[in-house]
Design a protein around this motif. Structure first.
Motif, PDB file in Angstrom:
ATOM      1  N   LEU A 225       0.810  -1.214   0.000  1.00  0.00           N
ATOM      2  CA  LEU A 225       0.000   0.000   0.000  1.00  0.00           C
ATOM      3  C   LEU A 225       0.848   1.270   0.000  1.00  0.00           C
ATOM      4  CD1 LEU A 225      -2.986  -1.016   2.287  1.00  0.00           C
ATOM      5  CD2 LEU A 225      -3.110  -0.275  -0.087  1.00  0.00           C
ATOM      6  N   ALA A 228       1.767   1.797  -3.411  1.00  0.00           N
ATOM      7  CA  ALA A 228       0.648   2.265  -4.220  1.00  0.00           C
ATOM      8  C   ALA A 228       0.528   3.785  -4.146  1.00  0.00           C
ATOM      9  CB  ALA A 228      -0.650   1.606  -3.755  1.00  0.00           C
ATOM     10  N   PHE A 248      -8.572   0.461  -4.718  1.00  0.00           N
ATOM     11  CA  PHE A 248      -7.820  -0.610  -4.075  1.00  0.00           C
ATOM     12  C   PHE A 248      -8.714  -1.825  -3.840  1.00  0.00           C
ATOM     13  CE2 PHE A 248      -6.556  -2.079   0.417  1.00  0.00           C
ATOM     14  CZ  PHE A 248      -5.718  -3.078  -0.056  1.00  0.00           C
ATOM     15  N   VAL A 274      -2.219  -6.579  -3.122  1.00  0.00           N
ATOM     16  CA  VAL A 274      -2.677  -5.230  -3.469  1.00  0.00           C
ATOM     17  C   VAL A 274      -2.946  -5.157  -4.967  1.00  0.00           C
ATOM     18  CG1 VAL A 274      -2.126  -2.763  -3.456  1.00  0.00           C
ATOM     19  CG2 VAL A 274      -1.324  -4.227  -1.586  1.00  0.00           C
ATOM     20  N   ILE A 276      -4.786  -2.725  -7.817  1.00  0.00           N
ATOM     21  CA  ILE A 276      -5.205  -1.340  -8.011  1.00  0.00           C
ATOM     22  C   ILE A 276      -5.854  -1.189  -9.384  1.00  0.00           C
ATOM     23  CG2 ILE A 276      -4.437   1.069  -8.236  1.00  0.00           C
ATOM     24  CD1 ILE A 276      -4.138   0.079  -5.406  1.00  0.00           C
ATOM     25  N   LEU A 385      -8.740   4.532  -2.864  1.00  0.00           N
ATOM     26  CA  LEU A 385      -7.438   4.739  -2.233  1.00  0.00           C
ATOM     27  C   LEU A 385      -6.928   6.166  -2.430  1.00  0.00           C
ATOM     28  CD1 LEU A 385      -5.334   3.193  -0.597  1.00  0.00           C
ATOM     29  CD2 LEU A 385      -4.188   2.608  -2.727  1.00  0.00           C
TER      30      LEU A 385
END
Length: 468
Positions: A225, A228, A248, A274, A276, A385
């Protein structure tokens, strides 16, 4: 005459529903909340809303506004009050291309405004899964967010003006088209997010934006994260702020998607921690005119940025949409979120916001607290996110109110410690009143109660919602 007879005389028999005729209005989308209204009234104009509120005030009967019925917090339920459906106030009064605005009534369904704006070469950039049923009045009353808040802001930021009917039947005309107005208190913003507790929104002036000529859409596997967030900032810098969505979907989400909607497929051969969904949008020919080889500069920019991040080990895998169908398929995975939670009971739904740099801390701490309270509980998370808004749903091992309260309190503790909010975009309604009592600043609650008492001294507008 009794109230029902007076309402019928004003609105017509077909627009004052009682008994079995109210059934389709008597439950919210979640099924958690049910209503037992005295009647459902369906005014067809602002003048008829005025008449309805004046009659209700004279008889001392509560009035609860209802939009598309897609709320998640029980904000439109009532026992013995009038449900005021705004479905007949559904005109797009005006759409002005040069001014980039639309004057719409509260019952206009979101997708209708999308279509009307699109036909004019514009876009109304409020986008979420319930757009085919949610109404303008509903999204204003809850200050809805969605996937494009990152670039365009929430509903409050997209509204220039409002028309509101007050509890006593007066019409507050705030239908301004101005982008700047410092003539006193910002009354418009007071009613946005108030869930009909201060007045009934009947119309609004909403901002439109130019329609994107092209999008660059990708599903990405990212190492972590924090990585990200690095990727988001890199995309913003490289594109000049063109990131429209940054969503996310963790491992638990993708696993549930595979089980419930296998037809939507998986983006990669393996499920990552994760995942995205990132999207850029541009109106500029500089970004969207095809080159000699047919490639779009916007897509090339996305590819080059991702390639550099892959070389650094931040992005582990990536799939870019090369057709409109592929883009729709990527969004279908994300917009299946509500469907993935249906039928999985018991459930505890949260809608929290934390600072962008605290998202990983929230996930780690919330999951650790959950393991201490209910080791067998499962979770399903999906997040906007780019603005720090997480939909963290817990499925406890038992349907015990004390267990549910302990879990919710623990999540709120984590959110508060991180400087976040327990309510991001769904509203407060009934479901978060206890959270308001626990977490909202006492002085803020006092001010809110004072405002309610001034604008609705009889406590007849959506009573029992928001305020603890």
């Amino acid at each position: 005459m009794g109230l029902i007879a007076e309402l019928t005389a004003c609105l017509g028999a077909g627009h004052v529903l009682t008994g079995a005729d109210t059934a389709r209005y008597a439950s919210d989308w979640t099924g958690k909340y049910t209503a037992a209204p005295l009647a459902v009234v369906r005014p067809g104009s602002t003048a008829e809303v005025v008449q309805t509120l004046r009659l209700a005030a004279r008889h001392g009967i509560p009035v609860v506004p209802l939009g598309g019925g897609t709320g998640l917090v029980g904000g439109s339920m009532t026992e013995g009050g009038l449900m005021l459906s705004l479905e007949r106030l559904n005109r797009i009064r005006e759409l002005r291309r040069d001014a980039r605005l639309a004057v719409v009534e509260a019952g206009v369904v979101l997708s209708r405004l999308h279509d009307a704006a699109d036909a004019a070469g514009l876009n109304f950039p409020l986008w979420f899964g319930a757009r085919g049923s949610a109404t303008i009045g509903g999204v204003l009353s809850t200050n809805a967010g969605g996937s494009n808040v990152l670039r365009f802001g929430s509903t409050r930021g997209l509204c220039l003006g409002l028309e509101v009917v007050l509890a006593d039947g007066r019409v507050l005309n705030l239908m301004s088209e101005l982008h700047k107005d410092n003539s006193g208190y910002d009354l418009k913003s007071l009613f946005i997010g108030a869930e009909g507790t201060l007045g009934i929104i009947t119309a609004a002036v909403m901002k439109l934006v130019p329609k994107a000529r092209a999008h660059a859409t990708a599903t990405l596997a990212v190492r972590s994260l924090p990585d990200a967030l690095v990727l988001l900032n890199r995309l913003q810098e490289a594109s000049g702020g063109l990131v429209e969505a940054f969503e996310f979907m963790p491992r638990t989400y993708m696993n549930r998607l595979s089980a419930v909607r296998p037809d939507l497929g998986q983006p990669f051969g393996t499920v990552h921690d994760v995942t995205i969904l990132a999207e850029l949008g541009s109106t500029s020919l500089r970004d969207t005119a095809p080159g000699p080889d047919g490639s779009l500069p916007l897509v090339t920019l996305m590819e080059d940025t991702l390639d550099a991040m892959m070389q650094q080990g931040i992005v582990l895998d990536a799939v870019l949409a090369t057709t409109g169908a592929q883009r729709q398929g990527m969004w279908a995975r994300r917009e299946a979120a509500a469907e993935l939670t249906q039928g999985w009971l018991p459930s505890i739904d949260t809608d929290v916001a934390v600072p962008l740099t605290a998202v990983e801390d929230f996930m780690q701490q919330a999951l650790a607290r959950l393991r201490d309270i209910d080791p067998g509980a499962q979770t399903l998370t999906v997040a906007h996110l780019g603005d720090g808004n997480l939909h963290f749903t817990v499925f406890p091992t038992g349907d015990d109110p004390a267990l549910a309260d302990a879990i919710l309190t623990a999540v709120e503790d984590v959110v508060q410690d991180l400087g976040g909010s327990f309510s991001a975009e769904h509203g407060v309604g009934l479901s978060k009143r206890a959270s308001m009592a626990r977490r909202k600043d006492p002085v803020a609650l006092d001010v809110m109660r004072s405002l309610k008492a001034v604008l609705d001294p009889g406590n007849l507008l959506n009573p029992g919602k928001i305020l603890p």
